[in-house]
Design a protein around this motif. Structure first.
Motif, PDB file in Angstrom:
ATOM      1  N   ALA A  33      62.642  18.216  29.396  1.00 53.84           N
ATOM      2  CA  ALA A  33      62.315  18.674  28.041  1.00 53.84           C
ATOM      3  C   ALA A  33      63.531  19.320  27.396  1.00 53.84           C
ATOM      4  O   ALA A  33      63.821  19.100  26.209  1.00 53.84           O
ATOM      5  CB  ALA A  33      61.146  19.650  28.094  1.00 53.84           C
ATOM      6  N   LYS A  70      54.193  13.234  33.901  1.00 55.10           N
ATOM      7  CA  LYS A  70      53.649  13.252  32.531  1.00 55.10           C
ATOM      8  C   LYS A  70      52.466  14.202  32.392  1.00 55.10           C
ATOM      9  O   LYS A  70      52.031  14.475  31.277  1.00 55.10           O
ATOM     10  CB  LYS A  70      53.264  11.836  32.121  1.00 55.10           C
ATOM     11  N   THR A  88      55.907  12.848  26.900  1.00 59.17           N
ATOM     12  CA  THR A  88      57.035  11.968  26.603  1.00 59.17           C
ATOM     13  C   THR A  88      56.576  10.523  26.503  1.00 59.17           C
ATOM     14  O   THR A  88      55.611  10.121  27.157  1.00 59.17           O
ATOM     15  CB  THR A  88      58.127  12.088  27.691  1.00 59.17           C
ATOM     16  N   ALA A 128      59.069   8.241  26.887  1.00 60.41           N
ATOM     17  CA  ALA A 128      60.246   7.593  27.475  1.00 60.41           C
ATOM     18  C   ALA A 128      59.819   6.646  28.592  1.00 60.41           C
ATOM     19  O   ALA A 128      58.884   6.908  29.343  1.00 60.41           O
ATOM     20  CB  ALA A 128      61.206   8.645  28.026  1.00 60.41           C
ATOM     21  N   LEU A 161      64.013  14.888  26.296  1.00 60.30           N
ATOM     22  CA  LEU A 161      63.251  13.703  26.666  1.00 60.30           C
ATOM     23  C   LEU A 161      61.750  13.960  26.633  1.00 60.30           C
ATOM     24  O   LEU A 161      60.995  13.336  27.360  1.00 60.30           O
ATOM     25  CB  LEU A 161      63.664  13.230  28.070  1.00 60.30           C
ATOM     26  N   GLY A 162      61.327  14.863  25.829  1.00 54.64           N
ATOM     27  CA  GLY A 162      59.902  15.138  25.695  1.00 54.64           C
ATOM     28  C   GLY A 162      59.664  16.615  25.462  1.00 54.64           C
ATOM     29  O   GLY A 162      60.596  17.409  25.274  1.00 54.64           O
ATOM     30  N   LYS A 163      58.389  16.984  25.492  1.00 52.79           N
ATOM     31  CA  LYS A 163      58.002  18.369  25.257  1.00 52.79           C
ATOM     32  C   LYS A 163      57.247  18.887  26.470  1.00 52.79           C
ATOM     33  O   LYS A 163      56.349  18.225  26.991  1.00 52.79           O
ATOM     34  CB  LYS A 163      57.119  18.462  24.008  1.00 52.79           C
TER      35      LYS A 163
END
Length: 795
Positions: free
Chosen positions: A180, A9, A14, A16, A184-186
């Motif tokens: 990403a 992270k 994210t 998630a 599932l996120g940036k």
């Protein structure tokens, strides 16, 4: 490859959950092998506040505590000497599992006092071996909050089975980039701002072999203080199994694991002159950081100064220039090395390192400059000092490729029908540059070589589960493929051996040199074994010339665990030099211990050469060989016992070996129990003369068979099989069986001779034999034995 959730992270924005991240990683080809979540082990365990602590009325070493759990106040009996009123510790309520004690807590009564849980020590929670007192938390810890948070154990660690082609994901940032792209996120941008140099570097670098090392970025940083790294950095490294050493070394490990950018730091005051990157000469020696010394061969990439070798480029540094707590001036290396050169050197010297793991899989050459700046800033932040100007030798190679791709290929090769816009979206998120449908690969993706690879990238990111299922149906008139003769033999061999009580195994196709010499060269007249150029390990460096040593090892492990009666087999390949037999498919079996178990009806019987012979004959018969036509010779390979082994031949062709394993071979393998084995060479078996697989129907003779016993005196050197074949040759149609039932040497038999007793079965098919015909045939049998073996009928 290990990564902690918090470290992931750091690069991926994210929300998630851990389970969602794990499933997505596996779905995109980064298979999660395991998750270690220490917080799960402490489920239900909370921060407890000791409100009061009074001496137990009936025990000098116990105290009666009142513990506030945030939800209620409970009575707890505690024996820790450091338990006191006002402290905060780790409290496990009734029903909690204590891993260090392997028990689930129950409400208890200790010396007449009620106890509703436990205040825990570090050893009870498997945090350390400390158990002289209970854990004492900071006063700021929130009463009733999860103990895992207060202990800093709320960071799960995922372990990924990284395939060799995905070198870009040998760093956590590369994994974040894939997640990403999968939605599932940036991906967070890295801070790569250049660090201004305060002076010119006093150390320069020259490249003597730019093929092996095309780029070397160096930087001199003076006035550093190399103490322990900060706690946050130590926690990150320890979470993924790295031992913190010092701030400078920890920074290089952080860059390697986090950003897939291996670095090295030299104590600049230990350098003599400038740095040269060249190929080693045979006879040079390196005392490495792993406390081992290595004798170098010609052609290895080495980092040197005027005094000699400092380290192996891209693999490991040397002791002579290592940093320590006394280091004041440091020289930072950020280089790019050729994958093949690193792999060859690492394999030759058997050095495994985090740097080698990444360089031989391929790192991002374009990231070298940014990586050097990030590392420089970390050193200045954690160790102080001031940096020189950057010194650059060579240039970063362009490893990208431009691939002409057609979006229709996705449907053709992958069965998915995504829009062109979606395909472009996925490729762009993965770092590919598109000019129309000319796709340029990113510098960190060495594994993408053509359009099928691009199809794979799109499919895995969109999700293999999204590919529409299509039933596989046989077209009209399309016939089932017929197994080849060899495939049929393999199937028959497996079924036959399993039906005889043997258990099938699957073992490595490789072994070490020592086993290969025992089971290869000795039996093949010193033919060379096949040695791997890049073996998995030194113990698996040679292609197996026989399956027997693997079966002996497996049976031996069973014996060591108390299961001595082994019956194992494997049908697979053995490998000899191409100029000889090359690759052969062999049905191999092994028996040890008792073939017949101890029982009230009779004594136990150990497995022997005859059991192995029976197994081999059963395989041959199942493969369509007329076993009555086989001859037995005693020239089995050297790994068999010379007096208890044989070769089953059809003419000159050796179809199978069988016998007990030579005691000297077993001693070399450190086994003291007896083994009997066999090897049937399925590719050498002749094709059956009759077409089809069905056996002929049994046609029993209506006439009574006749059995006659004979005993012959022959030389002890005469093989029993020779005697049997001489008798069968008299009348192959009438003589249906010749069975030896006794061999005698001793009183009444001339020294050097032996008496062999046989039962000969005569099966007439046209009429009942008369006494005259039986006597005439008996005379022919005696004559054939006399001519064929020099034997005589025993009187």
């Amino acid at each position: 490859m290990k990564l902690s959730l918090s470290w992931l992270k750091e690069y991926l924005d994210t929300q998630a959950a851990l389970d969602e991240i794990s499933k997505k990683l596996t779905a995109i080809g980064l298979e999660v092998e395991g998750i270690h979540d220490p917080a799960a082990m402490l489920k239900g365990v909370v921060v407890g506040h000791v409100v009061s602590a009074e001496k137990h009325p009936d025990a000098d070493k116990l105290q009666c505590l009142i513990v506030d759990t945030g939800a209620e106040k409970l009575k707890v009996v505690c024996g820790a000497p450091n338990a006191k009123a006002g402290m905060k510790g780790v409290f496990a309520p009734v029903g909690s599992y204590i891993p260090g004690s392997a028990m689930t807590l129950k409400k208890g009564n200790i010396r007449g006092q009620e106890s509703n849980g436990m205040m825990c020590s570090e050893r009870e929670l498997l945090l350390s071996e400390e158990h002289n007192g209970i854990i004492e938390l900071a006063a700021a810890a929130v009463t009733g909050s999860p103990a895992a948070d207060a202990l800093g154990l709320n960071d799960p660690v995922l372990e990924i089975n990284l395939t060799p082609n995905r070198g870009d994901c040998a760093g956590i940032y590369g994994i974040a980039r894939d997640l990403a792209a999968a939605g599932l996120g940036k991906l967070k941008p890295l801070k790569t701002a250049a660090v201004a140099g305060k002076f010119k570097s006093p150390v320069t670098v020259s490249l003597k072999d730019e093929k092996s090392c095309p780029l070397f970025i160096g930087r001199y940083i003076r006035g550093v203080k190399n103490g322990a790294s900060p706690q946050w950095l130590q926690d990150k490294l320890k979470a993924v199994g790295q031992k913190p050493i010092s701030a400078l070394v920890d920074i290089t490990n952080y860059m390697t694991l986090g950003l897939n950018r291996p670095l090295h730091v030299f104590d600049a005051d230990k350098l003599q002159g400038n740095i040269h990157v060249r190929l080693s000469a045979k006879g040079e020696r390196l005392a490495a950081l792993n406390d081992k010394s290595y004798d170098l061969d010609d052609g290895m990439v080495v980092i040197c100064d005027d005094s000699g070798v400092l380290g192996l480029g891209g693999i490991i540094g040397g002791v002579s220039s290592a940093v320590s707590e006394k280091t004041v001036n440091v020289y930072l290396e950020c280089a790019y090395f050729d994958q093949t050169a690193i792999a060859k050197t690492g394999q030759k010297l058997q050095i495994d390192s985090d740097a080698r793991y990444r360089f031989e899989r391929g790192i991002d050459p374009a990231f070298a400059s940014a990586g050097a700046e990030i590392a420089t800033q970390m050193i200045l932040d954690l160790c102080g000092g001031e940096a020189s100007e950057v010194f650059v030798a060579g240039t970063a190679p362009d490893v990208s490729r431009t691939i002409n791709y057609a979006p229709q290929r996705l449907k053709l090769l992958g069965g998915s029908d995504l829009t062109e816009a979606r395909q472009k979206e996925i490729l762009t998120a993965l770092g590919f540059a598109l000019n129309g449908w000319a796709v340029k690969t990113p510098s960190w993706r060495h594994d993408v070589e053509g359009a099928p690879d691009i199809v794979e990238e799109i499919l895995r990111i969109d999700g293999y589960d999204n590919i529409p299922p299509q039933p596989v149906v046989r077209l009209p008139g399309q016939l089932r493929s017929e197994p080849s003769p060899l495939q049929k033999r393999v199937i028959s061999s497996r079924r036959t051996l399993a039906s005889r009580g043997l258990y099938e195994t699957v073992t490595w196709s490789f072994m070490d040199d020592a086993k290969s010499d025992l089971f290869g060269a000795a039996a093949t007249q010193n033919k060379k074994a096949l040695t791997l150029v890049n073996p998995i390990s030194a113990d698996l460096a040679v292609m197996r010339p026989s399956i027997l040593p693997n079966l002996i090892e497996a049976a031996g492990k069973n014996t060591d665990k108390g299961y001595p009666d082994a019956a194992l087999f494997e049908v697979g390949g053995v490998y000899l030099s191409p100029e000889y037999d090359g690759q052969l498919t062999v049905a191999t079996g092994l028996r040890s211990g008792n073939a017949v178990a101890r029982h009230w009806s009779g004594a136990a019987r150990s497995a022997d050469a005859l059991d192995a012979k029976g197994d081999a004959l059963a395989v041959l018969e199942a493969c369509g060989i007329n076993v009555n036509s086989l001859q037995i010779t005693i020239d089995a390979p050297a790994w068999y016992h010379p007096g208890r082994s044989g070769v089953l031949r059809l003419g000159r062709d050796a179809l199978a070996y069988f016998g007990e394993i030579h005691p000297a071979v077993l001693a070399s393998l450190k086994r003291d129990e007896a083994y009997a084995g066999f090897e049937v060479f399925l590719q050498k078996l002749p094709a059956p003369k009759k077409k089809g697989t069905r056996k002929e129907l049994l046609k029993p003779s209506p006439f009574q068979p006749v059995s006659r016993d004979f005993a012959f005196i022959v030389d002890q050197t005469v093989e029993a099989d020779k005697l049997v074949r001489a008798i069968k040759s008299v009348d192959k149609n009438l003589i249906t069986a010749v069975d030896i039932f006794d061999i005698y040497m001793g009183k009444g038999v001339t020294p050097g001779k032996k008496s062999v007793a046989l039962a000969v079965t005569l099966q007439p098919v046209e009429k009942t034999l008369t006494d005259e015909e039986i006597n005439a045939l008996s005379a022919k049998i005696i004559e054939a034995v006399e001519k064929g073996t020099g034997g005589a009928l025993r009187s």
